[in-house]
Design an enzyme around this catalytic site. Structure first.
Site, short mmCIF file in Angstrom:
data_model
loop_
_atom_site.label_atom_id
_atom_site.label_comp_id
_atom_site.label_asym_id
_atom_site.label_seq_id
_atom_site.Cartn_x
_atom_site.Cartn_y
_atom_site.Cartn_z
N ASP A 297 -10.58 2.15 -3.83
CA ASP A 297 -11.21 1.90 -2.54
C ASP A 297 -12.72 1.95 -2.66
OD1 ASP A 297 -9.02 1.36 -1.05
OD2 ASP A 297 -8.87 3.34 -0.11
N ASP B 194 0.83 -1.21 0.00
CA ASP B 194 0.00 0.00 0.00
C ASP B 194 0.87 1.26 0.00
OD1 ASP B 194 -2.33 1.48 0.09
OD2 ASP B 194 -3.16 0.49 1.85
C1 DGJ Z 1 -5.91 1.88 1.64
C2 DGJ Z 1 -6.24 0.69 0.81
O1 DGJ Z 1 -6.65 1.08 -0.46
C3 DGJ Z 1 -7.28 -0.15 1.53
O2 DGJ Z 1 -7.65 -1.23 0.73
C4 DGJ Z 1 -6.73 -0.61 2.85
O3 DGJ Z 1 -5.67 -1.50 2.65
C5 DGJ Z 1 -6.29 0.59 3.67
N1 DGJ Z 1 -5.41 1.46 2.94
C6 DGJ Z 1 -5.60 0.16 4.92
O4 DGJ Z 1 -5.09 1.20 5.63
#
Ligand code: DGJ
Length: 710
Positions: free
Chosen positions: A517, A451
């Site tokens: 997301d 991430d």
């Molecule tokens: C952002 C990501 O896009 C999510 O899927 C998740 O992993 C969160 N961060 C976790 O902090």
């Protein structure tokens, strides 16, 4: 294929050609289009000629600032004395072996290129352009580099990866823009005697503006992309003399690179493709990514159906809750369980612990044994990390405050309460490689979600000034290169607050990327269609999540959420163990269905479906032999009285007869027979939709079709 005759070179792919003439001062683009046949060397009647006004050459493949060409330059080189004129002359031209650039990932699968070398006498520089045709995907790559052979130091202030100059000024400029949770929305504007720009300033390729760009006019489209994850810029400029210049490369904003004697600077590789339409360019680009960008053991390996706990638990989980979700995942037929954020340091909120990649034992009950327990259920284990970041509240920050990206004497800007690590520092790179390796070894993880949850500010560290952004990306690639070499079996999934770093650079290391997301089915349709304009479905992570959706509040039926998520690499992201029995049973059927057709759905030829009215949308994936296809159609605006919605399927064998079925549970129910030609002329959509979530105020209606050639 590359053929050189005199000062002409013809580069060909299966259906297209690129004709280049190596002129004395700059190479010229004579032709980019449909494959040329016959005596192509008789090109004088279409060749651009010097227009007699100084140094302003039409259709050049590079344009240094400093002459009489006052349009956007592709090169701006400042000499030690402050002057910026550069005057290149042809040194050599011909077929050659491709150069492997230092520190940057590039496409693979072809060994030779057309190499053009131009020298700048006064500055002692050599500029090289290497064009490679990719036969199977009708795509070309261009690698451009500059070597300071013998001169004093120069500063590169602009250095494009590619310049294409096309006849005509009536093009449209299409880009894929957005923000968090609405990535890659398609926007088209006319290029009316001026400039259009597609650029990122965040330090990454960004959710705001994806580097993929299209230039189109009726009957013709050219798409360009960059194998790069940092600040990029594509600019198109048309002028009334009847030309359109397209330049793509590192964003010159806040960029200045000192090139000392003996050094070479490589621009990120550019890729481009001609098609008769943007859809045809999309087909080329997706194939190119699948064949020549994604690499390693996962290139064509069926991607596992995963269950991720993030939207199910966020930070508040216990070992027991995780194991319950994993058990439910196994029961449903999933193959991989992914433990997301919150398992390390004292990470109960997003304010703490990034950089401390040590087990939060009170929560996990021991990460290694938790992973073992998941594996004992018959699932693979995957884990989340955000390796490029540091929380001020962390042991790492206490030990190494100097590793955080910040400007001395200035409080750094925080985003999501976090700072970034200075990846331009070799010590930081080593730390990341060591800590990620340790986690992968300790947990024996088969998958890593990498991430990246903020934009770059305070760009200062081991590197400074105009070199920082690019040196950061070189640091990132160095780290990823080491880790993917050390863990070749691990499936890396890129992520950046969703899809804020969805680019060809990351795809050289991560075969798939979390697309957004935003997991709302309605909104995902546009996000995935925008992404699929240039990236194949096997690269797009797509999950079924809870209804009502956590990001938008919209409710949608489970079957609708599945139909949309199955357009990418399927996963589930909710607390599966807490779902009612009938939903768990339905998910089990969905996964069984998906596994049966996964080969075609993940790696078949992908065509987006939809009409200009925006009334319906969807996708179809077709096996290479065109004997199996899976189509999903989504009606977005169902209106009472409108009964004649038709879906124009694509990619089928026109004359062949197909058995057409709709998904029903884990299997299919036949609805009739039809030829590919008729199905592409409009499959009737009324009355064949999935059930709806009763809470949905504005439902999307979907249906999945399976087509089998008889
Ligand atoms: C952002 C990501 O896009 C999510 O899927 C998740 O992993 C969160 N961060 C976790 O902090």
């Amino acid at each position: 294929m590359i053929t050189c005759k005199g000062n002409l070179a013809l580069l060909s792919t299966a259906h297209t050609s690129l004709l280049i003439r190596a002129d004395e001062r700059q190479p010229k683009l004579l032709y980019l289009g449909k494959k040329l046949t016959g005596a192509w060397e008789n090109a004088s009647l279409i060749a651009p000629e010097y227009d007699g006004t100084g140094f302003e050459a039409p259709c050049s493949l590079f344009s240094p600032w400093g002459g009489t060409d006052f349009r956007e330059p592709s090169l701006l080189i400042r000499a030690e004395d402050g002057s910026v004129a550069a005057d290149f002359c042809l040194r050599s031209f011909g077929e050659a072996e491709r150069t492997k650039p230092n520190g940057l990932p590039v496409s693979y699968g072809e060994d030779s290129c057309l190499r053009l070398a131009y020298g700048e006498k006064r500055l002692g520089l050599t500029l090289v352009l290497e064009f490679t045709p990719y036969e199977d995907s009708d795509t070309y790559s261009c690698l451009t580099f500059l070597t300071n052979e013998r001169g004093e130091g120069v500063t590169i202030e602009e250095f494009a990866s590619l310049q294409l100059e096309l006849w005509g000024k009536d093009f449209s400029f299409t880009t894929f823009d957005g923000a968090w949770a609405c990535e890659r929305q398609r926007h088209t504007r006319p290029l009316n005697g001026g400039k259009c720009e597609n650029a990122s300033y965040t330090g990454s390729s960004s959710a705001f503006h994806n580097p993929f760009t299209l230039l189109t006019r009726p009957g013709m489209a050219v798409g360009v992309n960059l194998v790069y994850s940092g600040n990029h810029r594509t600019i198109a400029e048309s002028d009334d003399s009847g030309r359109t210049r397209l330049i793509t490369g590192i964003n010159p904003f806040n960029f200045a690179w000192k090139l000392e004697k003996g050094e070479t600077f490589f621009a990120p590789e550019a890729v481009f493709s001609f098609g008769h339409s943007d859809r045809e360019v999309g087909l080329h680009m997706r194939k190119f990514v699948q064949e020549h960008i994604v690499r390693g053991v996962w290139k064509k390996r069926a991607r596992p159906v995963l269950v991720n706990n993030w939207e199910g638990t966020y930070f508040s989980f216990t070992r027991e809750r995780i194991l319950n979700i994993a058990r439910a995942a196994k029961e449903a037929g999933a193959e991989l369980f992914v433990l997301d954020d919150g398992w390390f340091g004292r990470r109960d909120t997003d304010t703490t612990s990034l950089g401390d990649w040590t087990d939060y034992e009170e929560k996990t009950g021991g990460i290694a044994s938790l992973a073992d327990e998941v594996r004992a259920m018959g699932l693979s284990f995957g884990i989340w990390m955000e390796p490029e970041m540091i929380s001020e509240e962390s042991e790492l920050y206490g030990a190494h405050p100097e590793w955080a990206m910040k400007i001395p004497g200035r409080a750094p800007v925080e985003m999501r309460h976090q700072l970034m690590l200075d990846l331009t520092s070799p010590a930081v790179q080593d730390y990341i490689v060591e800590s990620v390796s340790k986690v992968l070894t300790q947990t024996k993880a088969a998958y890593l979600k990498w991430d990246y949850n903020r934009h770059m500010t305070d760009t200062f560290g081991q590197a400074v000034g105009g070199e920082y952004y690019h040196r950061y990306i070189l640091g990132l690639y160095a780290v990823m290169e080491r880790l993917t070499a050390a863990f070749p079996e691990v499936l890396f999934e890129g992520c950046a607050s969703g899809g804020a770093r969805f680019d060809l650079g990351i795809l050289c290391y991560s075969p798939q990327i979390w697309t957004s997301d935003n997991t709302d089915a309605r909104e995902r349709i546009a996000i995935q269609a925008g992404t699929a304009a240039a990236y194949p479905q096997s690269t797009m992570g797509a999950h079924v999540s809870a209804s009502p959706n956590h990001q938008t509040g919209n409710a949608s039926a489970l079957s609708v959420r599945f139909a949309v998520a199955a357009g990418g690499v399927l996963g589930y992201e909710c607390d599966l163990s807490a779902l009612p029995e009938e939903e768990r049973a339905a998910i089990k059927e969905q996964i069984a269905f998906y596994k049966q057709y996964r080969e075609t759905m993940q790696f078949g030829t992908y065509y987006s479906l939809g009409d200009v009215s925006g009334e319906w949308a969807g996708y179809i994936t077709v096996s290479p032999e065109k004997d199996t296809a899976v189509a999903t159609v989504a009606v977005l605006k169902k209106r009472t009285g409108v009964q004649n919605v038709r879906a124009y399927l694509r990619g089928l064998d026109e004359g062949a007869l197909y058995r057409v079925s709709v998904r029903e549970g884990a299997g299919v129910k036949e609805i009739g027979l039809s030829t590919g030609g008729l199905l592409m002329a409009g499959l009737r959509l009324d009355g064949i939709f999935d059930e709806q979530d009763a809470r949905s105020a504005n439902p999307v209606f979907t249906r999945m079709f399976v087509l089998q050639k008889l």
